[in-house]
Design an enzyme around this catalytic site. Structure first.
Site, short mmCIF file in Angstrom:
data_model
loop_
_atom_site.label_atom_id
_atom_site.label_comp_id
_atom_site.label_asym_id
_atom_site.label_seq_id
_atom_site.Cartn_x
_atom_site.Cartn_y
_atom_site.Cartn_z
N CYS A 31 21.27 44.03 45.90
CA CYS A 31 20.57 43.70 47.15
C CYS A 31 20.05 44.98 47.81
O CYS A 31 20.43 46.09 47.43
CB CYS A 31 21.48 42.95 48.08
SG CYS A 31 22.94 43.90 48.47
N TYR A 171 22.13 33.17 37.12
CA TYR A 171 23.13 33.98 37.81
C TYR A 171 24.42 33.19 37.99
O TYR A 171 24.41 32.13 38.61
CB TYR A 171 22.53 34.39 39.15
CG TYR A 171 23.41 35.18 40.08
CD1 TYR A 171 24.17 36.26 39.64
CD2 TYR A 171 23.44 34.88 41.45
CE1 TYR A 171 24.95 36.99 40.52
CE2 TYR A 171 24.21 35.62 42.34
CZ TYR A 171 24.96 36.66 41.87
OH TYR A 171 25.72 37.40 42.74
N HIS A 174 29.90 36.81 41.26
CA HIS A 174 30.10 37.25 42.65
C HIS A 174 30.53 36.15 43.61
O HIS A 174 30.40 36.32 44.83
CB HIS A 174 28.80 37.90 43.19
CG HIS A 174 28.46 39.16 42.48
ND1 HIS A 174 27.17 39.47 42.10
CD2 HIS A 174 29.23 40.19 42.07
CE1 HIS A 174 27.17 40.66 41.49
NE2 HIS A 174 28.41 41.10 41.45
N ASP A 262 33.40 43.77 41.98
CA ASP A 262 32.35 44.35 41.15
C ASP A 262 31.98 45.74 41.66
O ASP A 262 31.78 46.67 40.88
CB ASP A 262 31.14 43.41 41.17
CG ASP A 262 30.08 43.80 40.16
OD1 ASP A 262 30.42 44.48 39.18
OD2 ASP A 262 28.91 43.41 40.36
#
Ligand code: ADP
Ligand code: SF4
Length: 681
Positions: A31, A171, A174, A262
């Site tokens: 991001c 995806y 997360h 992560d």
């Protein structure tokens, strides 16, 4: 210089489905805190990485439809055909430098707020939504919702291809993906063919990957981002999943879940920390594998590739801290890599809905807005010389950029060792990598001939007037207050002269500390809890007091708060929350509940207070008072930067130093849209 041939492997091309990357440097999706709020700023940031040599550069999440609205978190959108033109700027910019462009299609399912549309978030089953304190629950998707989701994902993939992307993701990681929510038994309690066995729970993702191959597989690689430990926190199911799906994606992008796991900070993990968990993937699949681990050392990168842990060296934070890592390795300039320090200030941007900042790279997200290039600076605009007083992050960055521009620069610091607060704080438990902030800049300065460094040189106003360079930059930092003034107490609650009251500066100076210790922390960042750790390890009894509802609220934004609290509890630190400092005497500290006036008195050997800091601006104000004398000694300007202007985080000091050095002799009116508000489209 030429590349060390040892690293040749990192520059070998690799085929990924129908496309080929020129090398093994892969910027995984991350991001930016801007996304569609500032598409030009975002695009320019990505382009910089392509220019810096990354073979693949990816976007952040691009929402596939209006049922996955992430707002107010910044996000990209591929909801409709009208979104194609805007997002297409990114692949166009990245292609200019010979890199491949990837896009991370995303549906966040239970993590969506859908606050603007006010339609229910979607989930495999009815469940409280994630990432929010609001009492919202998801709609359990029925078959028509599943069909629609597949159609929307397929349409978004088609739009991604039209926009010019080479690699298109599904995806599942997360804790931010509908697909991983389907995979997890905690969220998926369905009784139909999409629930129950792992085979059933992976059905939706399998169908989506097949849809993507059908829709765009002729010219785009279909990538899967998969968190190996996310299925019920059970690595065995992760392995079963990879076995079952091994040849379906063209690329496996594997990592740990959730985001804080992560992107672990250097305080809790070292370079390459994901290897143990992800290494199995390459043993199962023949498709290329990319993974991450805060890689900044080319030897670690090489070792991972050579040992068959991964094919492509993935990076988010290292590529933010230094977008030019690949080129620097390629050109034999490994010593010039600006290594990420693992502080997660970058993540705090997104999590506070603001453009990403970086402690090491002050130019990030200012590439477009201010026209800053992370490697290139404009040549000097005059033959003026500059004296920088203070060698903390602000002073060193300022000196470095000034020297690169060609100015004669002198840096003086009162202390024997240069580096200011980072030099001192890096000695605390877990913060050793932070020294990179000073070391990178000192190394760069030592390579240049136009810099004089003077450690152990405390300067007075008279000294500076005598020195008489044209520009004086005061970067003398800040000092922790002893009187208790901060957010909660607006007037002094301590006299400031109590012998048993200490500040972080005393601790960093190596003062004697008597137990029991009470740490009163209004700062809410890392320093209070890092010092607690240090003191417990030295055998002292520590109680940690905060007026906040949780320890270290700022560290929620750097995603360390949970780990920090767990560590304090593990160390046996007593925690008192929601307590305000009222006062202290020789043997006790008195606290009061922030909601009621209920009091608590704790016995005291030492009280360590972290409330707020006072700028060390005596030199600056002293020089301003003597401004009539400037002309006679040749001084044109006197400025203050960093903590001595406004105490803040290290990233702010570095940015301040950079800003000042760029602005010297620069006509701000002819450039930079920095005066324009966001968004910048
Ligand atoms: P910042 O974070 O703003 O860069 P730091 O606190 O890290 O600030 O660094 C300030 C530096 O300035 C310290 O290393 C300190 O020793 C130095 N300093 C403070 N006052 C003087 C002075 N009068 N002369 C020389 N150096 C000074
Ligand atoms: Fe690394 Fe910190 Fe920069 Fe993030 S902000 S890229 S963690 S140095």
């Amino acid at each position: 210089m030429a590349r060390d041939p040892r690293y040749d492997v990192l520059f070998e091309p690799l085929q990924i489905g129908p496309v080929t990357t020129k090398n093994r440097f892969y910027q995984v999706p991350h991001c930016s805190g801007t996304s569609d709020n500032a598409p030009d700023a975002n695009t320019r940031m990505r382009e910089m990485k392509a220019e810096g040599g990354w073979g693949v550069v990816c976007t952040e999440i691009a929402e596939i439809s209006n049922t996955t609205e992430f707002w107010p978190f910044p996000s990209l959108h591929l909801w409709t055909d009208a979104d194609v033109g805007r997002i297409a700027r990114m692949p166009e910019a990245v292609h200019r430098h010979g890199a491949l462009a990837g896009v991370e299609l995303g549906h966040v399912g239970l993590a969506a707020g859908n606050r603007a549309s006010r339609t229910p978030p979607l989930g495999p089953s009815s469940h409280l939504t994630l990432e929010s304190v609001e009492p919202f629950q998801s709609k359990a998707m029925d078959k028509s919702d599943i069909r629609l989701l597949r159609q929307q994902h397929r349409a978004a993939a088609r739009r991604a291809k039209e926009a010019g992307f080479d690699i298109v993701y599904a995806y599942a990681g997360h804790g931010l993906s509908i697909f991983s929510q389907f995979l997890q038994t905690a969220y998926n309690t369905r009784l139909d063919e999409y629930g129950g066995s792992l085979e059933n729970r992976m059905r939706l993702l399998r169908e989506v990957l097949q849809d993507m191959h059908e829709e765009i597989g002729d010219s785009c690689a279909v990538a899967l981002r998969f968190a190996v430990n996310e299925i019920d926190g059970d690595l065995a199911q992760g392995q079963e999943f990879v076995e079952a799906m091994k040849d379906l994606p063209d690329l496996w992008d594997v990592n740990l879940s959730d985001w804080p796991e992560d992107s672990q900070t250097s305080r809790f993990s070292k370079e390459g920390f994901q290897e143990e968990q992800i290494a199995f993937v390459k043993k199962i699949t023949n498709r290329p594998v990319v993974s991450v681990g805060r890689f900044t050392s080319p030897d670690t990168m090489l070792s991972q590739v050579k040992r068959g842990v991964l094919d492509l060296v993935g990076a988010a934070r290292p590529s933010i801290a230094d977008p030019f890592i690949p080129n620097k390795i390629d050109e034999g300039r490994v010593d010039e890599i600006r290594e990420c320090i693992g502080c997660n200030v970058c993540a705090s941007g997104e999590l506070s809905y603001a453009p990403m900042r970086c402690t090491q790279n002050p130019t990030v997200m200012d590439e477009y807005r201010r026209g800053w290039h992370p490697e290139n600076v404009p040549p000097k605009g005059s033959n003026d010389a500059v004296l920088v007083v203070g060698s903390g992050p602000a002073g060193l960055e300022c000196a470095n950029i000034l020297a690169k521009r060609g100015y004669e620069v002198t840096v003086a610091d009162a202390r024997e060792e240069l580096g200011g607060r980072v030099r001192r704080e890096a000695g605390l438990p877990g913060l050793s990598e932070w020294i990179r902030v000073a070391d990178y800049r000192l190394y760069a300065l030592q390579q240049l001939g136009n810099v004089s460094l003077y450690p152990a040189s405390p300067l007075s106003v008279a000294d500076i007037l005598e020195f008489g360079t044209q520009h004086i930059v005061i970067a003398t930092g800040a000092t922790w207050r002893r009187d208790g003034i901060g957010r909660w107490n607006l007037s002094p609650v301590l006299k400031g002269t109590e012998a048993n009251v200490l500040t972080p500066d005393d601790i960093l100076d190596g003062c004697e500390v008597n137990g029991p210790v009470v740490i009163y922390d209004e700062d809410g960042g890392y320093l209070g809890n890092v010092i607690a750790e240090k003191l417990v390890k030295e055998g002292l009894d520590v109680t940690f007091v905060t007026p906040a509802s949780e320890v270290a609220p700022y560290l929620a934004l750097t995603m360390e708060q949970h780990k920090v609290i767990a560590r304090l509890l593990d160390l046996g630190v007593r925690i008192e929350r929601l307590k305000r400092l009222k006062g202290a005497d020789n043997s006790n500290v008195s606290l009061a509940c922030v909601h009621s006036d209920e009091e608590l008195t704790l016995p005291l050997g030492s009280l360590l207070v972290l409330t707020s800091r006072s700028p060390n601006d005596e030199l600056y104000t002293g020089l301003m008072q003597r401004n009539e004398d400037w002309a006679s000694v040749g001084i044109k300007t006197v400025s203050r930067i960093g903590d001595c202007e406004a105490p803040s985080i290290i990233a702010a000091a570095v940015h301040a130093g950079h800003r000042w050095a760029r602005a010297l002799d620069d006509d701000a009116n002819v450039r930079t849209p920095a005066h324009l508000p966001m968004p910048l489209a």
